[in-house]
Design a protein around this motif. Structure first.
Motif, PDB file in Angstrom:
ATOM      1  N   LEU A 343     -27.880  27.105 -16.275  1.00 18.41           N
ATOM      2  CA  LEU A 343     -27.183  27.082 -14.988  1.00 18.41           C
ATOM      3  C   LEU A 343     -25.965  28.007 -14.951  1.00 18.41           C
ATOM      4  CD1 LEU A 343     -27.246  23.250 -14.169  1.00 18.41           C
ATOM      5  CD2 LEU A 343     -28.940  24.982 -13.563  1.00 18.41           C
ATOM      6  N   GLU A 344     -25.874  28.950 -15.898  1.00 19.44           N
ATOM      7  CA  GLU A 344     -24.762  29.883 -15.922  1.00 19.44           C
ATOM      8  C   GLU A 344     -25.227  31.270 -15.477  1.00 19.44           C
ATOM      9  OE1 GLU A 344     -21.560  29.496 -16.694  1.00 19.44           O
ATOM     10  OE2 GLU A 344     -21.635  27.383 -17.191  1.00 19.44           O
ATOM     11  N   SER A 345     -24.324  32.012 -14.795  1.00 21.50           N
ATOM     12  CA  SER A 345     -24.578  33.407 -14.375  1.00 21.50           C
ATOM     13  C   SER A 345     -25.929  33.543 -13.690  1.00 21.50           C
ATOM     14  CB  SER A 345     -24.502  34.346 -15.592  1.00 21.50           C
ATOM     15  OG  SER A 345     -23.233  34.290 -16.177  1.00 21.50           O
ATOM     16  N   ALA A 346     -26.160  32.692 -12.705  1.00 18.81           N
ATOM     17  CA  ALA A 346     -27.454  32.686 -12.010  1.00 18.81           C
ATOM     18  C   ALA A 346     -27.286  32.989 -10.525  1.00 18.81           C
ATOM     19  CB  ALA A 346     -28.151  31.338 -12.199  1.00 18.81           C
ATOM     20  N   GLY A 347     -26.283  33.799 -10.187  1.00 16.17           N
ATOM     21  CA  GLY A 347     -26.104  34.175  -8.790  1.00 16.17           C
ATOM     22  C   GLY A 347     -25.019  33.401  -8.088  1.00 16.17           C
ATOM     23  N   GLY A 348     -23.855  33.259  -8.717  1.00 16.28           N
ATOM     24  CA  GLY A 348     -22.784  32.451  -8.158  1.00 16.28           C
ATOM     25  C   GLY A 348     -21.913  33.198  -7.166  1.00 16.28           C
ATOM     26  N   LEU A 349     -20.704  32.660  -6.956  1.00 16.83           N
ATOM     27  CA  LEU A 349     -19.805  33.173  -5.927  1.00 16.83           C
ATOM     28  C   LEU A 349     -19.374  34.610  -6.191  1.00 16.83           C
ATOM     29  CD1 LEU A 349     -17.512  30.016  -5.629  1.00 16.83           C
ATOM     30  CD2 LEU A 349     -19.253  30.749  -3.991  1.00 16.83           C
ATOM     31  N   HIS A 350     -19.235  34.981  -7.447  1.00 14.63           N
ATOM     32  CA  HIS A 350     -18.750  36.321  -7.783  1.00 14.63           C
ATOM     33  C   HIS A 350     -19.854  37.373  -7.751  1.00 14.63           C
ATOM     34  CE1 HIS A 350     -20.335  34.627 -11.510  1.00 14.63           C
ATOM     35  NE2 HIS A 350     -20.526  35.862 -11.916  1.00 14.63           N
TER      36      HIS A 350
END
Length: 513
Positions: A343-350
């Motif tokens: 669930l990390e670096s999968a298209g987040g806010l940044h």
């Protein structure tokens, strides 16, 4: 006797009309007061807000567990030791003190609510804001937060509101029920579980040259990319880089090879399978030749990472490992040297379109396409540029840019995409333009994940008065009603009746005498 009775009836009838008219006047006055209160209660501002994701992982709760908000607003920074349990804290991300947020989350300190303001253009301070957002998402995604957390974009309306709140705080009048101020209200029902969330996988084929045998007996090369995203706010998880860049690359490679495979003379001896999969952030739930020669010619540094996997363990780090578990030779092409956590670096806010390097995508597409073509047509070791620039088979930067623009505006968190979502239909239609036998397969998302709705809401900001104003208002209103009542009694029944209302009634002993 009859006349006396008649006079009494007449007076009784007249006295009954007076109270009735007084009641009517009182009702009219009450309606006017209520209308005035409604006018005073209009929202000072209304803002679109996006809620922090709420989910369970193997039964453990994560994310924001509440959606409704009704608290006075307070702007960061605050005095040390301030009680914020009934305060909706507003913090612009560009001014965020990570130690403050980390302290409240890791130590489970109470807040009335949290509103984080995102800059309209993250590219203005790429390094600083991107790092802050990545840290914020990490904190929020892996914590159980018992209060509502929302995101909103900064604009003139929000900035003016923030200035007013800070002006009140500087004047030594922080917003409370006593002093008044601004109140943030989100009227929302309790979030409900997303029932039977599905993931949709799309695949299409380019069939190789049959020759004398059946095309099904030809070896198959699969090019796969996951299209869905995951982030702190599902409604803002666009994932331009992760994995919008992968989706764009796959579609462009499919377009390039469709030209070669449409001609029997240039059709390869391999079947090509193009797969757009979902569930990428969730352990790649939906989902052999090295590229070194071509990479060297293009000036691209390519490193190979060997990693042993346990085929009996369903938890994988890279997408290709799902294929390796079934003894299928596979590899992942990534700019990362090490896999990310679940669930990390999968298209987040940044992860926005402003930060994606389209030239890098162009080079990656050409690298993969050239490497595959040389393997398929037996040109390994030869300096042959099959997809040469300015040729009919050149990589199309306008095609890449247009699809990247669409993906950068489309949130794609799998549990909130229905089977009939227009975006899935658009992907299916586009893949059908370049391949054959395109179909969509729907599957239920892994049962260890549970997601909740209410991802977007409307925040109303009210300017409210303090208790002092309320008391003064009630005093004025009470005086007005007393005066109005007195005037009505005098005009309808006379001054003597008004005096009798306030006169002390005679005692029982006086009545007996």
């Amino acid at each position: 006797m009859a006349a006396s009775c008649g006079r009494r009836r007449g007076r009784f009838a007249g006295g009954g009309g007076g109270p009735m008219m007084a009641s009517i006047y009182s009702m009219v006055a009450l309606v006017l007061v209520l209308v005035a209160c409604v006018e005073l209660g209009d929202a000072a501002a209304a803002v679109d807000v996006y809620r922090l994701i709420q989910y369970d992982l193997a039964g453990s709760p994560f994310g924001s567990r509440l959606a409704s908000l009704n608290h006075h607003a307070g702007a960061f920074p605050f005095a040390p030791g301030a009680d914020l349990s009934r305060t909706a804290v507003i913090i612009p991300v560009r001014e965020l003190d990570l130690s403050f947020l980390r302290d409240y989350i890791t130590n489970s300190k109470p807040l009335g609510g949290l509103l984080l303001l995102l800059p309209q253009k993250i590219s203005e301070k790429i390094g600083q804001v991107r790092n802050i957002l990545a840290e914020v998402e990490h904190l929020l995604l892996h914590a159980n937060i018992p209060y509502p957390v929302y995101f909103a974009y900064e604009d003139d309306k929000v900035e003016a509101l923030l200035m007013d709140i800070r002006r009140s705080d500087i004047a030594g009048q922080p917003a409370t029920a006593t002093t008044g101020g601004f109140k943030l209200v989100v009227s929302s029902s309790e979030p409900k579980k997303v029932t039977s969330p599905t993931i949709s996988n799309i695949q299409g084929w380019l069939l190789g040259s049959k020759g004398e045998g059946d095309a099904n007996q030809l070896p198959t090369i699969a090019i796969v990319a996951n299209y869905d995203t995951f982030g702190a706010a599902p409604a803002l998880s666009m994932g331009s880089d992760s994995n919008g860049s992968g989706v764009v690359s796959l579609l462009e490679i499919a377009r390039l090879f469709s030209h070669l495979y449409s001609n029997p003379n240039t059709r390869g001896k391999y079947n090509l399978l193009f797969g757009l999969t979902s569930g990428g952030p969730y352990n790649f739930n939906g989902t052999n030749k090295s590229f070194s020669d071509v990479a060297k010619e293009m000036g691209v540094t390519l490193g190979i990472k060997h990693k042993k996997i346990n085929v009996s363990n369903s938890r994988v780090a890279w997408e290709h490992e799902q294929f390796s578990r079934f003894r299928v030779t596979a590899a992942t092409l990534s700019e990362l040297s090490a896999p990310t956590e679940l669930l990390e670096s999968a298209g987040g806010l940044h992860d926005t379109g402003k930060l994606v390097d389209e030239k890098a995508i162009y080079r990656s597409v050409k690298l993969v396409a050239e490497s595959l073509a040389r393997h398929i047509y037996g040109h390994q070791g030869r300096n042959i540029d099959i997809f040469a620039d300015n040729s009919n088979l050149a990589v199309n930067p306008h095609y890449i840019s247009s699809w990247l623009n669409l993906l950068s505006r489309t949130p794609r968190v799998a549990p909130f995409l229905s089977k009939n979502d227009p975006f899935i239909a658009a992907l299916q239609k586009e893949l059908s333009e370049h391949t054959v036998e395109v179909h969509v397969q729907h599957e239920v998302l892994d049962g260890i994940f549970t997601f909740y709705d209410s991802t977007k809401a409307r925040l109303n900001v009210y300017q409210v008065a303090g208790v002092t104003f309320d008391l003064l208002f009630l005093l004025v209103l009470g005086s007005y009603l007393i005066i109005l009542f007195s005037l009505l009694v005098i005009t309808t029944r006379g001054l003597d009746d008004l005096i009798n209302i306030f006169r002390r009634p005679p005692s029982r002993k006086s009545k007996a005498v």
